[in-house]
Design a protein around this motif. Structure first.
Motif: not given
Lengths: 192, 174
Positions: A12-20, B156, B159, B163
């Motif tokens: 979830a952290l990687d996903d959040e970081l990538n999105w940011f 969303t 994103r 992903k």
């Protein structure tokens, strides 16, 4: 600096970081958030790696959707045959004009060599008549015709000389008609 | 003095560090600066710093040190360019073409082909958002207006697409 996990799964952290990071490289973050994110970058290697990854990803995504999917590209692909067609028509038109000029040039040269035409036409006419006649006796006659046509002046408006062969031919034709009439007379009338 | 000289990076070490980290650093700098030429300049200055001050870095954390130096150089260049705000609003894909070698160009083309295949496998609603943002260069807020969707829904979908693509690329690489 922390390091990012490289396993195929994504935390979830990687996903959040990538999105940011993606929003940052897309210029979507407000200025204050961009500056705050850069403060994070100064101490977090994982965030730096995310920026590098999303920067490369965004460039490649742009290439992928632009090259294949863009309506502009598709339009240019469809426009290509039309351009070829226009070029073909231009080529055909140019060829026609060139041929026209060539034809006119040849005509003007022919006009300059007009005196030879009389003789050539006379020879052709004599050949035709000889073929039509089909015997030696009349071949001798065609020599006379050739002579007459060669000496014939097209601009001479005086009373034309009727050649002897024409008078002979007309006389023979009349004689044949007369004979034909006699031959086809009904028998009954003869008897009468 | 003799000890300092012996701690300095050798030519081979510098070349090895450049080969290992320059691509990732360049991509990072392009993301920060949004300009291919400025990114190249920042990368060069980062390696000049490495030559000059490399001996001060912990050799087990060279990568972190390089990124930190690169970020500082990038921010300095951006301030001096007097177009800091403009650069920050500009998307990375509008940053001009970088000079690539033949090998790099072929690798890039292969990656783009892979991505193209993967994009076609995404749900249509995610493909739409992706294309509107990256191809037509419409901001997420405008996309939401045009499609009459809440901004959250647009974000969303984007994103989720990102992903999926990242995971599938990692799977292919591994």
């Amino acid at each position: 600096m922390n390091n990012q996990h490289n396993s195929p799964s994504m935390s979830a952290l990687d996903d959040e970081l990538n999105w940011f990071a993606f929003q940052y490289v897309s210029g979507e973050l407000p200025e204050a958030q961009s500056e705050a994110f850069e403060e994070v970058l100064a101490d977090d290697l994982a965030a730096c790696e995310a920026v590098a990854a999303m920067s490369e990803m965004a460039l490649q995504l742009n290439d992928a959707v632009t090259v294949e999917q863009s309506p502009v590209t598709r339009q240019s692909e469809f426009a290509r045959p039309a351009q070829t067609s226009i070029r073909s028509w231009i080529a055909v038109g140019s060829t026609m004009i060139a041929l026209g000029w060539l034809f006119m040039l040849l005509n003007s040269q022919d006009t300059n060599t007009q005196p030879n035409i009389g003789a050539t036409q006379a020879e052709d006419a004599a050949g035709l008549i000889a073929g039509w006649a089909g015997n030696d006796q009349e071949e001798a006659l065609t020599d006379e015709i050739l002579f007459d046509l060669e000496t014939f002046d097209l601009n001479d408006e005086s009373t034309p000389d009727i050649p002897g062969w024409m008078i002979v031919a007309v006389s023979l034709e009349n004689a044949e008609e007369a004979m034909g009439d006699i031959m086809h007379e009904p028998v009954e009338m003869k008897e009468n | 003095m003799t000890a300092e000289k012996s701690d300095r990076l050798t030519r081979e070490e510098l070349e090895a560090l450049y080969a290992e980290h320059s691509d990732e650093l360049r991509a990072f700098l392009r993301g920060v600066l949004r300009d291919a030429d400025l990114a190249a300049e920042a990368l060069q200055m980062t390696f000049v710093k490495l030559i000059e001050q490399g001996e001060t870095a912990n050799r087990t954390t060279f990568k972190g040190w390089l990124f930190k130096v690169a970020l500082n150089e990038a921010r300095g260049i951006r301030r001096r360019s007097r177009r800091e705000e403009k650069l920050l609003r500009q998307p990375v894909w509008q940053t001009g073409n970088e000079t690539l070698s033949l090998e790099e160009t072929l690798i890039r083309q292969e990656s783009v082909e892979q991505l193209r295949d993967l994009i076609q496998k995404l749900p249509p609603e995610q493909q739409t958002i992706l294309k509107l943002r990256l191809r037509d260069e419409i901001t997420f807020a405008t996309i939401a207006e045009q499609l009459e969707l809440p901004l959250g829904t647009v974000l969303t979908r984007m994103r989720a697409a990102l992903k999926t693509l990242t995971l599938q690329l990692r799977e292919r690489e591994s």
